[in-house]
Design a protein around this motif. Structure first.
Motif, short mmCIF file in Angstrom:
data_model
loop_
_atom_site.label_atom_id
_atom_site.label_comp_id
_atom_site.label_asym_id
_atom_site.label_seq_id
_atom_site.Cartn_x
_atom_site.Cartn_y
_atom_site.Cartn_z
N UNK A 263 0.81 -1.21 0.00
CA UNK A 263 0.00 0.00 0.00
C UNK A 263 0.85 1.27 0.00
N UNK A 264 2.17 1.14 -0.03
CA UNK A 264 3.04 2.31 -0.17
C UNK A 264 3.29 2.56 -1.65
N UNK A 265 2.94 3.75 -2.11
CA UNK A 265 3.16 4.11 -3.50
C UNK A 265 4.51 4.81 -3.66
N UNK A 266 4.84 5.15 -4.91
CA UNK A 266 6.11 5.81 -5.20
C UNK A 266 7.07 4.88 -5.90
N UNK A 267 7.59 5.29 -7.04
CA UNK A 267 8.49 4.40 -7.79
C UNK A 267 9.76 4.11 -7.00
N UNK A 268 10.14 5.00 -6.10
CA UNK A 268 11.35 4.81 -5.29
C UNK A 268 11.22 3.66 -4.31
N UNK A 269 10.00 3.19 -4.06
CA UNK A 269 9.83 2.08 -3.11
C UNK A 269 10.43 0.78 -3.63
N UNK A 270 10.71 0.71 -4.92
CA UNK A 270 11.39 -0.47 -5.47
C UNK A 270 12.69 -0.73 -4.72
N UNK A 271 13.52 0.30 -4.60
CA UNK A 271 14.81 0.16 -3.93
C UNK A 271 14.63 -0.09 -2.43
N UNK A 272 13.67 0.62 -1.82
CA UNK A 272 13.47 0.48 -0.38
C UNK A 272 12.97 -0.92 -0.02
N UNK A 301 1.67 -1.75 5.21
CA UNK A 301 2.40 -1.13 6.31
C UNK A 301 1.69 0.13 6.78
N UNK A 302 1.97 0.50 8.00
CA UNK A 302 1.39 1.70 8.60
C UNK A 302 2.44 2.81 8.57
N UNK A 303 2.47 3.54 7.44
CA UNK A 303 3.51 4.56 7.28
C UNK A 303 2.96 5.65 6.36
N UNK A 304 2.67 6.79 6.95
CA UNK A 304 1.95 7.83 6.23
C UNK A 304 2.89 8.79 5.49
N UNK A 305 2.32 9.50 4.50
CA UNK A 305 2.99 10.63 3.87
C UNK A 305 4.02 10.30 2.83
N UNK A 306 4.01 9.06 2.31
CA UNK A 306 4.96 8.70 1.24
C UNK A 306 4.16 8.51 -0.05
N UNK A 307 4.08 9.55 -0.85
CA UNK A 307 3.21 9.62 -2.01
C UNK A 307 1.83 9.06 -1.65
N UNK A 308 1.29 9.62 -0.59
CA UNK A 308 -0.03 9.20 -0.10
C UNK A 308 -1.11 9.93 -0.87
N UNK A 309 -1.94 9.19 -1.56
CA UNK A 309 -2.99 9.76 -2.41
C UNK A 309 -4.33 9.66 -1.68
N UNK A 329 12.99 15.06 -7.22
CA UNK A 329 13.25 14.35 -8.48
C UNK A 329 12.38 13.11 -8.59
N UNK A 330 12.35 12.30 -7.54
CA UNK A 330 11.56 11.07 -7.60
C UNK A 330 10.08 11.36 -7.46
N UNK A 331 9.73 12.46 -6.82
CA UNK A 331 8.33 12.88 -6.81
C UNK A 331 7.85 13.14 -8.23
N UNK A 332 8.66 13.86 -9.00
CA UNK A 332 8.31 14.12 -10.40
C UNK A 332 8.21 12.82 -11.20
N UNK A 333 9.18 11.93 -11.01
CA UNK A 333 9.16 10.66 -11.74
C UNK A 333 7.93 9.83 -11.38
N UNK A 334 7.52 9.89 -10.12
CA UNK A 334 6.34 9.15 -9.70
C UNK A 334 5.07 9.75 -10.29
N UNK A 335 4.98 11.08 -10.30
CA UNK A 335 3.83 11.74 -10.93
C UNK A 335 3.73 11.32 -12.39
N UNK A 336 4.86 11.32 -13.08
CA UNK A 336 4.85 10.96 -14.50
C UNK A 336 4.49 9.50 -14.72
N UNK A 337 4.82 8.64 -13.75
CA UNK A 337 4.50 7.22 -13.88
C UNK A 337 3.02 6.95 -13.61
N UNK A 338 2.38 7.77 -12.77
CA UNK A 338 1.02 7.49 -12.32
C UNK A 338 -0.05 8.32 -13.03
#
Length: 450
Positions: A263-272, A301-309, A329-338
């Motif tokens: 349930x955590x969004x954001x393309x950067x979550x791949x690495x995390x 997971x219970x973790x707020x504010x990470x590209x939370x829509x 930078x990754x915020x922009x990449x995530x916007x473009x992906x979604x």
């Protein structure tokens, strides 16, 4: 001492400057009886993504051992910094630990910072609850960070990027050197794949950290599992990943699903997520001595504010923890992906003094139709005038700069309800008040019901 008194005591410790002398903390640890802190501890350092790595690790380890986590910063309450098995600690236990800490500080007459006090509170809670594994998010830097006084079983570094240059240095080499200060002789090290993906901004830190690891005798563990982002569900509430189990990790004792979702969004979550899986496997194999390791398919997971829509009326609002250039930078990449290329957003932006607003917001300026500058009396906030000047240099029109916080958030709520989209970013500390103003206070993220 009740929870309100405990929070007030901790918040009043906020220092005017960073004190890099760790001997103060060692003295307090002695006084608290935590000098021989025996619980296996993981230090998670790096610039961005530390909290997400810990949140994923909590979920993966849940059921195998009792986990205590220290995560910062908080969004709504300092309680959030101390977690037990992935959930915020109970207020009475937190208050008991703070009360004990206060008495000991009065006895040894040592001044400590808010961050140091919350870390010590977490350690006292872990001691009270017989925690088996501690996951600790490193604060500013690493070499002189309060967490660096702790003995550790494993260290992990998420990535290196520009942030807090006044303390860590103005180039990636110096920042990497400070972050690598958590390395310790004989202690295994895991690195995020974001550090070895070949681009210029990662190759310099990766080379420096691996050299320091060799000099310190910290064994660099290769990844056992690779994780690749597949897509995001159209509902904007679930993200899918595929996995690749490497040769070194194969065997009947480690079972990794071919597909994971969270349930955590954001393309950067791949690495995390990848780092969390590898970290958890090393912990389970080497510390817990588990005979069978099963990575769960569903990672809620219970973790707020990470590209939370969040949806409101006909529009959506995105709450994102981006607070430095890499974050934007990754915020922009995530916007473009979604979202489709033509989608535009109203930006609610506020930050702390010393942040390079131009370098942050330039990455999303083409997605912004206008901005509302935010100022809240939290941790040396940047002045509205300076935010407005920087945004207008980027060609972004500022709205309501002289309005009250309530008027600004009310305008944004109406804008979203009527079909517009908004982004809240710039300071993690601002997410809580703005979430509450929008009506998305202490709620839970969507669960995974697939």
């Amino acid at each position: 001492m009740n929870i309100q008194q405990a929070e007030r005591f901790l918040l009043n410790l906020q220092p005017g400057k960073v004190d890099l002398d760790l001997n103060r903390l060692r003295r307090v640890l002695n006084e608290l009886g935590l000098k021989a802190f025996k619980t296996p501890t993981v230090l998670v350092g790096g610039t961005n993504g530390k909290g997400s790595v810990i949140a994923f690790s909590e979920r993966i380890l849940n059921g195998s051992c009792r986990i205590g986590s220290f995560i910062k910063p908080h969004i709504f309450s300092v309680l959030e910094r101390v977690r037990i098995d992935g959930k915020t600690v109970e207020p009475d236990i937190f208050s008991e630990a703070v009360s004990f800490l206060k008495k000991k500080l009065e006895r040894c007459e040592v001044n400590i910072s808010f961050f140091e006090a919350t870390l010590l509170t977490a350690l006292l809670v872990f001691d009270l609850l017989d925690i088996e594994i501690c996951l600790v998010e490193v604060g500013l830097g690493g070499r002189f960070d309060a967490s660096n006084v702790l003995p550790r079983a494993i260290t992990a570094i998420t990535g290196i990027a520009y942030d807090h240059e006044a303390y860590l240095g103005s180039n990636l080499s110096s920042i990497a050197f400070e972050k690598a200060g958590i390395l310790s002789e004989g202690v295994p090290l895991l690195l995020s794949r974001s550090l070895s993906n070949g681009n210029e901004n990662s190759s310099i830190p990766y080379s420096l950290i691996t050299r320091l690891a060799k000099l310190k005798g910290a064994e660099l563990y290769p990844p056992l599992v690779l994780v690749h982002r597949a897509n995001a569900d159209p509902s904007l509430s679930i993200q899918f990943f595929s996995t690749e189990q490497l040769q070194v990790g194969r065997g009947t004792d480690t079972l990794v699903p071919k597909t994971l979702f969270t349930n955590l969004l954001g393309i950067y979550q791949e690495y995390n997520l990848e780092l969390a899986i590898n970290l958890s496997i090393v912990l389970l194999k080497n510390i817990i001595k588990a005979n069978l390791i099963k990575i769960p398919e569903k990672l809620a997971v219970d973790y707020r504010g990470r590209f939370e829509v969040q949806r409101s009326g006909a529009g959506i609002v995105i709450f994102d923890a981006a607070h430095n250039e890499q974050g934007f930078q990754v915020l922009n990449q995530t916007i473009e992906a979604y979202f489709p290329p033509e989608e535009r957003f109203l930006l609610l932006f506020g930050c702390q003094q010393g942040k390079n607003i131009l370098n942050m917001v330039k990455h999303i300026k083409h997605k912004v139709v206008g901005a509302i500058p935010i100022h809240l009396p939290i941790l040396h906030p940047e002045q509205i005038e300076n935010i407005k000047d920087a945004l207008e240099i980027l060609g972004i029109n500022c709205l309501l700069e002289k309005a009250s916080f309530k008027e600004k958030t009310q305008y944004a709520k109406t804008y979203v309800r009527e079909g517009g989209n908004a982004i809240v970013a710039g300071s993690i500390y601002y997410l809580g008040p703005i979430m509450e103003a929008f009506g998305y206070g202490k709620i839970s993220l969507p669960q995974l019901n697939m």
